[in-house]
Design a protein around this motif. Structure first.
Motif, short mmCIF file in Angstrom:
data_model
loop_
_atom_site.label_atom_id
_atom_site.label_comp_id
_atom_site.label_asym_id
_atom_site.label_seq_id
_atom_site.Cartn_x
_atom_site.Cartn_y
_atom_site.Cartn_z
N MET A 167 -53.40 19.43 64.89
CA MET A 167 -52.07 19.57 65.47
C MET A 167 -52.14 20.25 66.84
O MET A 167 -51.48 19.84 67.79
CB MET A 167 -51.17 20.39 64.53
CG MET A 167 -50.67 19.59 63.35
SD MET A 167 -49.99 20.64 62.06
CE MET A 167 -48.44 21.06 62.79
N ARG A 168 -52.97 21.28 66.89
CA ARG A 168 -53.06 21.97 68.18
C ARG A 168 -53.67 21.06 69.24
O ARG A 168 -53.26 21.07 70.38
CB ARG A 168 -53.88 23.26 68.02
CG ARG A 168 -53.04 24.40 67.47
CD ARG A 168 -53.81 25.67 67.41
NE ARG A 168 -54.89 25.59 66.43
CZ ARG A 168 -56.04 26.24 66.55
NH1 ARG A 168 -56.26 27.01 67.59
NH2 ARG A 168 -56.96 26.11 65.62
N ALA A 169 -54.63 20.27 68.82
CA ALA A 169 -55.23 19.34 69.77
C ALA A 169 -54.18 18.36 70.27
O ALA A 169 -54.06 18.10 71.47
CB ALA A 169 -56.37 18.58 69.09
N CYS A 170 -53.37 17.82 69.33
CA CYS A 170 -52.34 16.86 69.72
C CYS A 170 -51.34 17.49 70.68
O CYS A 170 -50.84 16.84 71.58
CB CYS A 170 -51.61 16.34 68.50
SG CYS A 170 -52.59 15.17 67.56
N SER A 171 -51.02 18.77 70.44
CA SER A 171 -50.02 19.37 71.31
C SER A 171 -50.58 19.57 72.71
O SER A 171 -49.84 19.65 73.67
CB SER A 171 -49.53 20.69 70.72
OG SER A 171 -50.52 21.68 70.91
N GLN A 172 -51.90 19.65 72.85
CA GLN A 172 -52.48 19.74 74.18
C GLN A 172 -52.43 18.40 74.89
O GLN A 172 -51.97 18.29 76.02
CB GLN A 172 -53.94 20.20 74.09
CG GLN A 172 -54.11 21.64 73.65
CD GLN A 172 -53.54 22.59 74.67
OE1 GLN A 172 -53.69 22.40 75.86
NE2 GLN A 172 -52.86 23.63 74.19
#
Lengths: 291, 399, 254, 298
Positions: A167-172
């Motif tokens: 999720m954090r990767a996607c938000s980046q």
């Protein structure tokens, strides 16, 4: 009186925070104000109502079932109304689609349940504890505790688990995550599911706390929760918590010590002020424009 | 290029509009021609238009009102109609919106050719329709508007409600003298006109009788969180809470008060009438809410008793104030037409204005010289054992 | 006479130094190339020149004027036109309108004039249109002037972007990777075209490019950036033989 | 002019007339919003707020200060434009979604303000507003607005507005002062919002703050989106459909909002530019032309 009002504010604020968390998670990943989020919260409250009054569920079971139901609803909404737009349409289109879903869901509930307010049965007997001059009700304790628990759980999930990392990767960067082999669609569905579950928990607790649910409860709560999320810094989980709590406290204090006539104006006035002074919100990071 | 030839588009559209307009005209002609034929049949039917919401926020006033009106019309027709003509009701739902009621009133007057409109239960909406009725010389008879500035619109505008400005002084009198309540708290629903109009009436009456307002506060209709207001109230030392809003918020206020351990009676106007008050409030409103209104199904007069029996038989539910007032409104209109021997609004409106001591199912009605209705007595209603219960009937003193 | 002077330009993004003390002088009428590996700061430099970023340090001088903190549109109005690395056209406007918008900076009719359609505004509209059509003729898109910009082929979009930049009647034209995605035949044509417009419109051209052969062929002078620093500057022959350039950049390919 | 109106009124069914007048007002309101959202791409979800400012200002001016109808309308529109200007300033810093939130917030604050505004009758509303608005005035103004709007969008300024919507950075690099023009679009759009509000209040006789809630803003936004963002005929068509449809669908009134909601989603998926959003006479001609050729060959 001050401490009592502060407690009122904290209770109201934690419900805002729970809804705001869903907003902030979705926004962080797909940059979409999910206007239907308030309606999911409303559906959660109604699901809980039905489970409690017709199937005799206890509070915790009803809350968990409502959360599950709203997870599915959230995923469904994302599939139908947002996924077909992703990538090929502007953000404006997605936002308008979200407004459409919001209107659709609230009207649907109004047609099914009627426009009037329904009473929530008392799932737990009212009980209050005296702490000096302060009256603390069991329900208030429960709301604060459950909210805190859910928030901590969420923070743990995002920071420590595999899906949280995705999720954090996607938000980046959505595209880059896709190239790195992350199943972006699944992550987005998951985000909607988690956000919706939190909203449902909020809905059930608000229903039990105020003894009332109605089909149009989502609109204003959703707008205010979004204001809270923006104030805290959209995309930031601690930001949503702080934003929600401070909005709740400000509203209650506004009513208590200033004038109750301008209660709604307080939330939006603060929102505009925060956006003007610090567009990235209290806890958000400044993002520079990509050219 | 997005715009390039758009001016042509604009022209095309204007043309389209013009065509639509012409269609409007021609269908009007048709309607006019149709009316010639219809005129004959219309001589047999007298049409009355229903104003009220059957969906939306204020639907719980409109729905029983519509039932009352339907029953009145059927009763009239059973007695042979008015002046030998059949009576026919026309029903549209105005959803409680200004622009809707304006369109509907226009439709009633111009297409259905009604002689009178009955409703709306809300003051603001009534004003919109009344303006249109007055301009088109059609009688409007509101069965619920209690605010000021309604009959002032013109001589075609009537209402048969218990006016707050007459009722409130008597109610305040009762609170101070029968109950001994001296310190008042007032809460207003900020976003509804009914409440903001009623609050000053209470304020004046309380001041005039020497009572003390210890705290004034507001809420918003449609909210659920009243914790801050109740916490404030708890520390204010009031004997009674005057709440001028609607039943939903009254129930939620009392719920919250009970939770915070505040034992106080909430008193308000007929906006508190609504079975949701009991459904939402349950034991928190039990004998803790009082409202005044012009109608109660307890201790009825013979007329009222007959009405209630018939109503229950037909709709399988108790009639309320709005069903009774709509019923009365239709009956009073029929009486005026019969007495004036005319169905022309310009004629029977004068007869209507002379109404005196009409023994309706919602109480006795007399129109003053300024056409404001005086109704007596006032019923004070409370909640007992999960039902509305007549607490007391007090007479209205009009100065 | 120098048209554009960069004096110690530095740019930081949250601790990351994208440009570090870059000095550069672009003389009037020349074609000046900037090369460097990915992430060397070439596009950042363009964004600084056009006012999209404000440099953290250093001075930008255009025709003896400091333009450090000037807004993008004001810099454009001074006569600096540009194209973008990732094409930025007005997709839902026609090809003709794209070029017409290009001349916004040099036309004047305001809101009320436009609203009322005064004669001076109509005259100006005529001029804008005929000039836009000339430019479309020049880039070979006249026949497609009514198409939506996003319906054009990639190469056509690049040409349209140049036409739009030229509509500003710039004295300095910034081209950001104009040859990206072109085949060698197209590149030859592009080189000819760049040479042609420089002659006809008396332009100074500053271009960022990946394609070495193109840069070496048409540029009179070249600057090489690496990790935000300028490591070399000079005519193509000199650059070709520069040790540091070969090491850090050409070395990979050559 | 009143004579002319009387002459026309005579021939039109008053019920139709009423709808036609509301349509005219809606067109003016929607064209204002179109300028902000459709043309310039700044999502505004608080257009009803500007409408209420115009409605209240003009009503109070003509009731209590004896302003003439035209002056009251213009003053109402000017005050709305001023607030549009104030709200336009945040567009300096905010993009799409945030701006949408600010406009919603602003409209809510305006509504709360009027709920507390003594001269406006608080929640009771304002009644007895002189009914100056009639068929002729509404449609004269509407046609004038349509003409001016068409003119504007065909001009240099209009193109610049579209350019901002399409690509702000590219627009700035052609010399467009994007900030100034965004504020300008906002101001002009709210001027029309205020004008529409003034016409509305001088037609309805009675207004109250609840008339101008969030749903009204959404309805106006729908008109712009349905017909086609940025297109004048599209906006007119959208207003036409959404003003008339509720009348046609009176029987299914309960389902109206359900239909609205679903419509928005379906439209965004299948036709994000609205019905007429990217339809041009030029393309139609070309397509027809081709068809003709084909028939010749066969």
């Amino acid at each position: 009186m001050f401490w009592e009002q502060l407690l009122n504010g904290l209770t109201l604020g934690s419900t805002y925070a729970l809804i705001a968390l869903g907003y902030t998670m979705v926004y962080g990943i797909v940059q979409l104000i999910n206007f239907a989020h308030g309606e999911i919260y409303m559906f959660g409250a109604f699901a809980g109502l039905i489970l409690v009054s017709f199937f005799g569920f206890n509070l915790i079971a009803a809350m968990l079932a409502a959360m599950l139901f709203c997870m599915l609803l959230g995923i469904l909404v994302e599939r139908i109304a947002y996924r077909p737009l992703r990538g090929k349409s502007s953000r404006l289109s997605a936002l308008i689609s979200a407004i459409g879903v919001s209107i659709f869901l609230s009207t649907l509930m109004a047609l099914m349940a009627g426009t009037n307010t329904h009473r929530y049965p008392e799932v737990i007997a009212h009980q209050s504890y005296h702490l000096g001059s302060l009256d603390l009700s069991l329900m208030q304790i429960l709301i604060l505790a459950v909210s805190a628990l859910l928030m901590i759980g969420l923070q743990f999930m995002v920071q420590k688990t595999r899906i949280g990392k995705a999720m954090r990767a996607c938000s980046q960067d959505l595209d880059a995550s896709y190239l790195m082999g992350i199943n972006v669609n699944r992550v987005i569905s998951f985000t909607f599911a988690v956000g919706s579950a939190l909203a449902a928990a909020g809905g059930v607790m608000v229903g039990v706390y105020y003894n009332a649910v109605w089909p149009y409860m989502g609109m204003m709560a959703g707008l205010k929760a979004f204001a809270a999320a923006v104030m805290g810094g959209i995309g930031s989980i601690p930001g949503a918590m702080i934003g929600g709590l401070s909005l709740g406290i400000m509203e209650i204090m506004g009513v208590a010590y200033l004038s109750s006539s301008y209660k709604d104006a307080i939330a939006f006035g603060m929102l505009i002020l925060v956006l003007l002074i610090r567009p990235q919100g209290l806890m958000g990071q400044k993002i520079s424009k990509k050219v | 290029m997005i715009r390039g030839r758009k001016s042509r588009w604009a022209m095309l559209l204007c043309l389209l509009l013009a065509v639509a307009l012409l269609a409007g005209c021609s269908s009007n002609k048709e309607a006019a021609e149709g009316n010639k034929d219809a005129d004959k049949s219309q001589e047999e039917a007298i049409k009355l238009g229903f104003l009220g919401a059957t969906t939306g926020d204020v639907a719980n006033y409109g729905i029983p009102g519509k039932k009352g009106m339907e029953m009145a019309i059927d009763d009239l027709n059973a007695q042979g109609g008015i002046l030998g003509k059949k009576v026919e009701g026309v029903y549209e739902d105005n959803k409680g919106e200004n622009s809707e009621i304006a369109l509907i009133a226009t439709k009633y007057i111009t297409r259905d050719k009604v002689v009178a409109m009955v409703g709306d239960p809300c003051t603001g909406l009534t004003k919109v329709a009344a303006d249109i009725a007055q301009k088109n010389k059609v009688v409007i008879f509101s069965a619920g508007a209690t605010g000021t500035g309604v009959v002032e619109i013109g001589d075609y505008v009537f209402r048969n409600t218990l006016l707050d400005q007459f009722a409130v002084p008597s109610v305040v009198d009762w609170m101070m003298n029968s109950k001994g309540w001296k310190n008042f708290a007032i809460i207003t629903s900020l976003n509804i006109g009914y409440s903001t109009a009623l609050t000053p009436v209470f304020q004046e009456a309380i001041k005039a009788k020497g009572g003390k307002i210890v705290i004034e506060d507001t809420i918003n209709n449609g909210e659920t969180d009243f914790t801050a207001q109740i916490t404030k109230l708890k520390n204010a030392g009031a004997d009674v809470l005057v709440f001028t809003g609607y039943y939903r918020e009254a129930a939620l206020l009392q719920n919250e008060a009970k939770k915070q351990g505040l034992d106080i009676t909430l008193l308000g106007g007929d906006g508190l009438y609504g079975h949701d008050l009991i459904k939402l409030g349950k034991d928190a409103v039990e004998e803790k809410v009082i409202y005044y209104c012009g109608f109660s199904s307890d201790q009825p007069s013979p007329e009222t008793d007959a009405f209630i029996k018939k109503y229950v038989e037909r709709f399988k539910e108790q009639p309320d104030m709005f069903s009774a007032q709509y019923y009365d409104a239709v009956m009073i209109l029929a009486k005026a037409m019969t007495d004036a021997k005319s169905t022309d609004p310009a004629v029977f409106k004068d007869e209507l204005a002379r109404l005196k001591d009409y023994p309706g199912v919602s109480g006795n009605t007399t129109f003053r010289a300024d056409r404001e209705p005086i109704k007596s007595p006032i019923c004070l209603i409370t909640v007992k054992d999960g039902e509305f219960f007549l607490l007391e009937k007090i007479p209205v003193k009009v100065q | 006479m120098p048209v554009l002077t960069l004096e110690g330009i530095s740019q930081e993004f949250g601790g990351l130094r994208a440009l570090d003390g870059v000095n550069m002088v672009v003389e009037e009428g020349e074609i000046f190339g900037i090369i460097g590996p990915n992430g060397a700061g070439k596009t950042t430099l363009f964004n600084i020149i056009t006012g999209i970023y404000v440099p953290s340090e250093g001075d930008l001088i255009f025709k003896e004027r400091r333009i450090n903190r000037m807004a993008t549109h004001n810099i454009a109005r001074l006569g600096i036109g540009r194209t973008f690395q990732n094409i930025r056209l007005f997709n839902k406007l026609s090809v003709l309108d794209n070029v017409r918008v290009g001349s916004h900076g040099i036309s004047r009719s305001g809101f009320f004039k436009s609203l009322l359609g005064l004669p001076s505004m109509l005259r100006e509209e005529k001029e804008i249109k005929s000039r836009a059509e000339e430019l479309l003729e020049l880039v070979g898109l006249y026949d497609k002037k009514m198409e939506y910009a996003d319906n054009l082929a990639y190469g056509e979009q690049r040409r349209l972007e140049i036409a739009r930049a030229l509509a500003l009647k710039p004295s300095l034209l910034l081209l950001d990777e104009p040859a990206a995605g072109m085949n060698s035949g197209e590149k030859v044509e592009l080189m000819k075209f760049i040479e042609q417009i420089r002659q006809e419109m008396k332009l100074t051209i500053l271009l960022v490019e990946h394609d070495m052969s193109l840069v070496m062929t048409i540029c009179e002078r070249i600057a090489v950036l690496d990790y935000g620093r300028k490591i070399a500057e000079g005519p193509p022959e000199e650059i070709k033989n520069d040790e540091r350039v070969i090491q850090s950049y050409l070395g990979v390919g050559a | 002019m009143n004579g002319l109106d009387a002459a026309i009124t005579q021939y039109i069914d008053p019920y139709y007339l009423r709808i036609m007048i509301l349509l005219g007002i809606n067109i003016i309101l929607a064209l204002g919003l179109n300028l902000i959202t459709g043309v310039t791409g700044q999502l505004s979800m608080g257009h009803a707020g500007f409408m209420s400012i115009g409605a209240y200002t003009s009503a109070i001016l003509s009731m209590q200060f004896g302003f003439s109808y035209l002056m009251a309308l213009l003053a109402g529109a000017a005050v709305a434009a001023f607030f549009g200007f104030l709200i336009g300033i945040p567009t300096l810093r905010l993009e799409g979604d945030y701006l949408a939130m600010v406009t919603i917030g602003f409209a809510e604050i305006i509504r709360v303000f009027f709920l507390n505004f003594e001269p406006g009758g608080k929640a009771v509303g304002l009644s007895g507003i002189p009914q100056h608005t009639n068929f002729i005035t509404v449609w004269l103004i509407a046609l004038l607005i349509i003409a001016l709007n068409t003119r504007l969008l065909k001009s240099r300024m209009g193109r610049a507005f579209y350019a901002i919507r399409e690509n702000e950075i590219a627009a700035a690099s052609t010399g467009i002062d994007t900030t100034r023009l965004k504020i300008l679009a906002f101001t002009a759009g709210s001027f029309l919002g205020g004008l529409g509000g003034g016409l509305y209040s001088h037609y309805m006789y009675y207004i109250n703050p609840q008339d101008f809630g969030f749903m009204k803003s959404i309805e106006l936004l729908n008109m712009v989106i349905l017909g086609g963002m940025g297109s004048i005929p599209g906006t007119i068509l959208g207003s036409f459909i959404l003003t008339l449809a509720p009348e046609m669908l009176r029987i299914v009134a309960e389902y109206r909002l359900l239909f609205y909601g679903a419509l928005l989603v379906i439209l965004m998926i299948f036709r994000p530019n609205g019905i007429l959003g990217d339809v041009r006479i030029y393309d139609l001609k070309k397509r027809w032309g081709r068809k003709e050729v084909k028939t010749c060959q066969s």
